[in-house]
Write an enzyme that holds these catalytic residues in place. Structure first.
Site, PDB file in Angstrom:
ATOM      1  N   GLU A 106       0.839  -1.199   0.000  1.00  0.00           N
ATOM      2  CA  GLU A 106       0.000   0.000   0.000  1.00  0.00           C
ATOM      3  C   GLU A 106       0.877   1.252   0.000  1.00  0.00           C
ATOM      4  OE1 GLU A 106      -3.684  -0.116   2.277  1.00  0.00           O
ATOM      5  OE2 GLU A 106      -3.111   1.797   3.193  1.00  0.00           O
ATOM      6  N   ASP A 108       0.289   5.348   0.641  1.00  0.00           N
ATOM      7  CA  ASP A 108      -0.741   6.209   1.217  1.00  0.00           C
ATOM      8  C   ASP A 108      -0.419   7.694   1.137  1.00  0.00           C
ATOM      9  OD1 ASP A 108      -2.054   3.932   2.068  1.00  0.00           O
ATOM     10  OD2 ASP A 108      -1.327   4.055   4.127  1.00  0.00           O
ATOM     11  N   GLU A 110      -2.427  10.586   3.188  1.00  0.00           N
ATOM     12  CA  GLU A 110      -3.500  10.857   4.144  1.00  0.00           C
ATOM     13  C   GLU A 110      -3.415  12.319   4.558  1.00  0.00           C
ATOM     14  OE1 GLU A 110      -4.393   6.783   6.557  1.00  0.00           O
ATOM     15  OE2 GLU A 110      -2.466   7.744   7.013  1.00  0.00           O
ATOM     16  N   THR A 124       2.345  10.415   4.622  1.00  0.00           N
ATOM     17  CA  THR A 124       2.552   9.346   3.650  1.00  0.00           C
ATOM     18  C   THR A 124       3.021   8.107   4.396  1.00  0.00           C
ATOM     19  OG1 THR A 124       4.839  10.045   3.220  1.00  0.00           O
ATOM     20  CG2 THR A 124       3.107  10.936   1.776  1.00  0.00           C
ATOM     21  N   ASN A 125       2.726   6.957   3.805  1.00  0.00           N
ATOM     22  CA  ASN A 125       3.155   5.688   4.395  1.00  0.00           C
ATOM     23  C   ASN A 125       3.351   4.689   3.268  1.00  0.00           C
ATOM     24  OD1 ASN A 125       3.865   3.791   6.310  1.00  0.00           O
ATOM     25  ND2 ASN A 125       1.910   3.837   7.405  1.00  0.00           N
ATOM     26  N   ASP A 133       4.333   1.030   9.006  1.00  0.00           N
ATOM     27  CA  ASP A 133       5.000   1.825  10.046  1.00  0.00           C
ATOM     28  C   ASP A 133       6.128   2.668   9.486  1.00  0.00           C
ATOM     29  OD1 ASP A 133       3.299   0.730  11.986  1.00  0.00           O
ATOM     30  OD2 ASP A 133       4.624  -0.996  12.259  1.00  0.00           O
ATOM     31  N   ARG A 134       5.921   3.222   8.277  1.00  0.00           N
ATOM     32  CA  ARG A 134       6.936   4.069   7.648  1.00  0.00           C
ATOM     33  C   ARG A 134       6.355   5.468   7.401  1.00  0.00           C
ATOM     34  NH1 ARG A 134       7.542  -0.952   4.533  1.00  0.00           N
ATOM     35  NH2 ARG A 134       9.549  -1.949   5.023  1.00  0.00           N
ATOM     36  N   GLU A 135       5.780   6.046   8.434  1.00  0.00           N
ATOM     37  CA  GLU A 135       5.088   7.319   8.280  1.00  0.00           C
ATOM     38  C   GLU A 135       6.064   8.500   8.161  1.00  0.00           C
ATOM     39  OE1 GLU A 135       4.738   5.361  10.954  1.00  0.00           O
ATOM     40  OE2 GLU A 135       2.656   4.689  11.129  1.00  0.00           O
ATOM     41  N   GLY A 204      -2.546  14.078  17.765  1.00  0.00           N
ATOM     42  CA  GLY A 204      -2.611  12.795  18.451  1.00  0.00           C
ATOM     43  C   GLY A 204      -3.958  12.466  19.046  1.00  0.00           C
TER      44      GLY A 204
END
Length: 291
Positions: A106, A108, A110, A124-125, A133-135, A204
């Site tokens: 995927e 992304d 967002e 982005t990810n 988990d590569r944000e 958050g």
């Protein structure tokens, strides 16, 4: 609202890049022909004979759409006008996904809403072989709700590049030779959604949606798909020779693109998993590869 605007040199460079890229743009997709509603059809409205679309979020539901076909490598772009005003707690997304559960690939975009007067943040990810988990997060240098802007994903055998109006904001290299998974074995569909994410999206989860401002709207038009469809993949798209997106000029950023990328990294990035020592005391291998 922005911390830094594009210098004149970069503005002129963007005009040049847009002219260079225009030869490769496909005929804009038609929503009725090329896409399907994935949920809450009552919240999705076709406009202008199917060439544009309105997505709605209210207290009852968000909504989404997806391409009818899947694709393997290429470039997908769409023009989006994001939620105006106080958009805290909302997320509008544009992404490519294999939709294959544990081995999902995927890519992304967002768009994380915010309180009025604060920058919109784009997250982005990259998921590859089920690992995400590569944000990374970038504050946009313009108001993306006042007009349409173009958001693009270039995906080839060499790298993945996320663009905002032809400005590269993220590069993810193919580092399979170093043991890093890279999405190159599964076709992906094109998806977009709008939904309530006020448990995490803004500060958050501290900033909640102000439902007195509902409904919230996002608008889409000019979706361009230059990619191999699933039916073409086995016939000629598995090789790089016939595809413009795998030619040498697209295998790495050009000099102007590299300068724009550095400008984004210096002025607008607000989170990078590569620098998050609480999550990764030792930076992941791909973080050391550069562009």
């Amino acid at each position: 609202m922005a911390t830094s605007r594009l210098p004149l040199f970069f503005t002129l460079s963007l005009l040049y890049l847009c002219n260079m890229l225009s030869f490769a743009m496909a005929k804009p997709a038609n929503f009725g022909r090329d896409f399907r509603v994935t949920w809450a059809g009552s919240h999705v409205t076709e406009l202008n004979n199917g060439t544009s679309l309105q997505l709605l979020l209210d207290q009852f539901s968000g909504c989404g759409f997806a391409s009818k076909n899947k694709f393997m490598f290429g470039r997908v772009s769409m023009k989006i006008k994001l939620i105006a005003g106080d958009s805290a707690g909302t997320v509008t997304a544009f992404y490519l996904s294999s939709e294959t559960d544990k081995v999902r690939d995927e890519l992304d975009f967002e768009f994380l809403g915010n309180r009025s007067g604060h920058p919109y943040t784009v997250q982005t990810n990259v998921y590859s072989h089920g690992k995400g988990d590569r944000e990374q997060r970038v504050n946009l240098w313009f108001d993306p709700s006042s007009d349409f802007h173009t958001y693009s994903i270039l995906w080839n055998h060499h790298h993945i590049v996320f663009f905002v109006d032809a400005v590269p904001i993220r590069v993810y290299k193919n580092n399979e030779a170093k043991g890093v998974p890279y999405p190159n074995a599964q076709p992906m569909g094109i998806y977009s959604t709008i939904w309530n994410a006020d448990d995490w999206a803004t500060r958050g989860g501290l900033e909640k949606i102000d439902w007195s401002r509902a409904p919230f709207y996002a608008y889409y038009k000019d979706i361009d798909i230059e990619a191999c469809s699933t039916s073409e993949w086995q016939s000629h798209c598995s090789t790089t020779a016939s595809n413009w997106w795998d030619t040498p000029s697209y295998q790495q950023l050009g000099p102007v693109q590299a300068r724009l990328y550095r400008w984004v990294r210096m002025n607008h990035i607000v989170y990078d998993y590569c620098s998050d020592k609480s999550r990764y005391p030792v930076p992941p291998t791909e973080c050391l590869a550069g562009i």
